[in-house]
Design a protein around this motif. Structure first.
Motif: not given
Length: 182
Positions: A28-41, A67-68
């Motif tokens: 986005g305009p303010k930057g970049e973020l990364q997140q790893t999501i569980a395999d079951i999602i 839960e996840l």
């Protein structure tokens, strides 16, 4: 199924999402973020009426997946809000002689110890001091902003008798009655 996990995440025009396997990248305009999501999602990206939408689905109907589901949706939504608007936490210092100042990217706190306490700002976090007693922490990662604010507050928590210490803005500290004298 999670009620929060079922909700869709709407991406505005200036925000793009890239999903590869179980890694979600939001730019986005303010930057970049990364997140790893569980395999079951599973994260699904839909283009609906010139609007990008992210939906999360669970692969297995297990307790862990349920839960996840909501957690993953909330993490991705916080990333979208972070790269669009950013997050801030305000702290205030109360106490006679208590003050703070900036030295480059380092925060120096004088809060009643025999030495000043030095706190380094993590990468991606901006710390600003206003009028020696107000500290503003800002950044695009909600978790890192909150963690940095908690770390600064932990240097001198507000004590219940006089209320001296570092507290969040608008935090209410219950005062205790001191020892009764004659």
């Amino acid at each position: 199924m999670s009620r929060i996990g079922k909700q869709e995440i709407i991406l505005s025009k200036q925000i793009t999402a890239d999903i590869t396997k179980n890694v979600v990248t939001i730019k986005g305009p303010k930057g970049e973020l990364q997140q790893t999501i569980a395999d079951i999602i599973r994260v699904e990206q839909i283009n609906n009426d010139n609007q990008e939408i992210l939906l999360l689905h669970i692969e297995q109907n297990t307790k862990k997946a349920r839960e996840l589901h909501g957690l993953s949706r909330t993490l991705i939504n916080n990333m979208v809000i972070g790269v669009r608007d950013g997050f801030t936490k305000d702290l205030e210092i109360r106490g006679v002689g208590y003050r703070s100042q900036m030295d480059g990217r380092n925060l120096i706190l004088n809060v009643g110890y025999s030495h000043p306490v030095l706190i380094q700002a993590p990468e991606g976090i901006n710390i600003k001091v206003e009028s020696n007693t107000n500290i503003i922490i800002s950044g695009i990662n909600k978790e890192l902003v909150g963690q940095t604010a908690a770390k600064i507050r932990a240097v001198r928590r507000p004590e219940p008798y006089k209320g001296k210490g570092i507290r969040y803005k608008n935090e209410v500290v219950k005062k205790k009655i001191g020892k009764a004298g004659k």
